[in-house]
Scaffold this active site. Structure first.
Site, PDB file in Angstrom:
ATOM      1  N   TRP A 151       1.143  74.017  48.573  1.00 13.29           N
ATOM      2  CA  TRP A 151       1.830  73.053  47.697  1.00 13.29           C
ATOM      3  C   TRP A 151       1.234  71.672  47.847  1.00 13.29           C
ATOM      4  CZ3 TRP A 151       3.873  74.965  43.700  1.00 13.29           C
ATOM      5  CH2 TRP A 151       4.443  76.244  43.749  1.00 13.29           C
TER       6      TRP A 151
ATOM      7  N   ASP B   9       7.087  65.630  49.947  1.00 10.34           N
ATOM      8  CA  ASP B   9       7.627  66.782  49.211  1.00 10.34           C
ATOM      9  C   ASP B   9       8.447  67.587  50.221  1.00 10.34           C
ATOM     10  OD1 ASP B   9       8.221  69.131  47.955  1.00 10.34           O
ATOM     11  OD2 ASP B   9       6.138  69.697  47.525  1.00 10.34           O
TER      12      ASP B   9
ATOM     13  N   LYS C 259      15.971  75.884  46.454  1.00  9.05           N
ATOM     14  CA  LYS C 259      15.880  76.544  47.761  1.00  9.05           C
ATOM     15  C   LYS C 259      17.188  76.301  48.519  1.00  9.05           C
ATOM     16  CE  LYS C 259      11.201  75.837  46.881  1.00  9.05           C
ATOM     17  NZ  LYS C 259      10.821  77.175  46.554  1.00  9.05           N
TER      18      LYS C 259
HETATM   19  N1  PMP Z   1       6.572  72.105  46.613  1.00 11.35           N
HETATM   20  C1  PMP Z   1       7.067  73.047  47.425  1.00 11.35           C
HETATM   21  C2  PMP Z   1       7.044  72.802  48.907  1.00 11.35           C
HETATM   22  C3  PMP Z   1       7.578  74.228  46.878  1.00 11.35           C
HETATM   23  O1  PMP Z   1       8.057  75.181  47.677  1.00 11.35           O
HETATM   24  C4  PMP Z   1       7.589  74.409  45.466  1.00 11.35           C
HETATM   25  C5  PMP Z   1       8.158  75.645  44.809  1.00 11.35           C
HETATM   26  N2  PMP Z   1       8.154  76.803  45.505  1.00 11.35           N
HETATM   27  C6  PMP Z   1       7.049  73.414  44.672  1.00 11.35           C
HETATM   28  C7  PMP Z   1       6.563  72.266  45.265  1.00 11.35           C
HETATM   29  C8  PMP Z   1       7.019  73.554  43.182  1.00 11.35           C
HETATM   30  O2  PMP Z   1       8.299  73.425  42.696  1.00 11.35           O
HETATM   31  P1  PMP Z   1       8.686  73.710  41.180  1.00 11.35           P
HETATM   32  O3  PMP Z   1       8.463  75.154  40.945  1.00 11.35           O
HETATM   33  O4  PMP Z   1      10.131  73.292  41.121  1.00 11.35           O
HETATM   34  O5  PMP Z   1       7.819  72.842  40.338  1.00 11.35           O
END
Ligand code: PMP
Length: 368
Positions: free
Chosen positions: A104, A178, A202
């Protein structure tokens, strides 16, 4: 009502049962109103109370100091990747620096690099994203004139989390985090961040809403000319009600934060529970003497996403299938890395984790 299984999905993920029951009880008709939360205006008195309580609960749980805005956005954490870069990267200014501890963070950095001056200051990619950097490595890689430093407090795919907390960055450099997959799982010193953001699906609620905690000085740095919906000022100046927010998602997030406050008793207590739960699975991994191979190094192990592999991919598949037959679903690792991933967010009951740990022992004895 159908029977509920233990759902180890990484997100959207299991929600606290009392929250689902409350949402069910009000689904057709809210007491005193006579309409569903899915049918009411974001300008209604009912929703004023909901969004106020959601913010108040978040402020209480995280001890958010004065001088920080709490805003509710859409577009997921992915939209925050772009918003952070667009709002905090001045044209022609210093580069933003990304500390990348998993997939991510890599995505977030890619977005910033595409939008303006940005670079990866440190990456764990060559090691396969198994750890966070130590303070010495960071000191060498992050510079004091960065536009901002971006970190990911918990990498959901690899199961790599910062302990005891995300890094100290050079004085005055805005730190952006994040926190999507460990938000509300432990106390956080919010004062250290310029922006801390998390998608809800989550620990905080259903998909559709993303929380950003934004320090007071951030709006002053934002360049003019951004699309309204991508400018944090649109949210801070209109109480997140510039346009229609995801009403139902914010309602459920409010119920989740109320549950954390009243039933769990706050984030210090939640962290204690999370340590106990994760401990059960890491114990089963370590005890298996190599049958299960954990992904992260012990010091960076995630309390939210426990990741490991079996000796072969075929055994991975058998494990997932047999666990599912025993009422434990969504244990397959992310499609990009394979293996097994057990996401054990706040709402996963201790009993679910106990059952999984017992299953791991039985499975290892049968196949090891
Ligand atoms: N950052 C992290 C740490 C994540 O776990 C996720 C989704 N699993 C995201 C960003 C992306 O999030 P979204 O699907 O809501 O755009």
């Amino acid at each position: 009502m159908g029977e509920r299984v233990f759902n180890f999905s990484a997100g959207p993920a299991t929600l606290p049962l009392p929250v689902l029951e409350e949402a069910q009880a009000t689904m057709v008709s809210l007491p005193g109103i006579g309409a569903s939360p899915l049918e009411l205006s974001h300008r209604s008195r009912w929703f004023d109370g909901v969004i106020e309580e959601a913010e108040e609960n978040l402020r209480g749980l995280l001890a958010i100091p004065d001088g920080f805005h709490v805003v509710f956005c859409q577009g997921g954490a992915t939209q925050q990747f772009s918003m952070v870069a667009m709002n905090l990267q001045p044209a022609g200014g210093a580069a933003a620096e990304y500390v990348v501890t998993g997939s991510w963070g890599e995505r977030a950095a890619g977005e910033a690099i595409a939008l303006g001056p940005a670079r990866v200051a440190w990456s764990g990619k060559d090691d396969g994203y198994v750890r966070t950097p130590d303070p010495g490595e960071l000191h060498e890689s992050v510079t004091a004139d960065a536009a901002y430093v971006h970190v990911t407090s918990n990498e959901t795919i690899q199961g790599v989390e910062w302990w005891p907390e995300t890094p100290i960055v050079p004085n005055g450099v805005p730190l952006v985090c994040d926190s999507s997959s460990d938000f509300l799982s432990r106390p956080v010193d919010v004062a250290r961040y310029a922006i801390l953001y998390a998608c809800a699906q989550k620990n905080a609620g259903p998909a559709g809403v993303t929380v950003a905690i934004v320090r007071d000085d951030v709006p002053r740095r934002i360049p003019d000319g951004l699309p309204a919906i991508l400018d944090y000022r649109t949210y801070t100046e209109h109480g997140s009600l510039y346009n229609t927010p995801p009403v139902f998602a914010i309602y459920v997030l409010m119920l989740v934060t109320r549950w954390l406050r009243d039933e769990v008793g706050g984030l210090a207590e939640q962290l204690r529970i999370n340590r106990d739960k994760a401990g059960l699975l890491y114990e089963a991994i370590d005890e298996s003497v190599g049958f299960y191979r954990g992904h992260a190094v012990p010091a960076s192990r995630s309390l939210m996403n426990v990741t490991w592999r079996l000796p072969t991919e075929e055994l991975d598949r058998t494990f997932v299938a047999e666990a599912e037959a025993a009422g434990m679903i969504e244990l397959r690792g992310h499609r990009s890395v394979g293996g097994i991933r057990a996401s054990i967010y706040n709402a996963m009951p201790l009993e679910g984790v106990r059952q999984l740990a017992a299953f791991m022992r039985t499975f290892a004895a049968a196949h090891g």
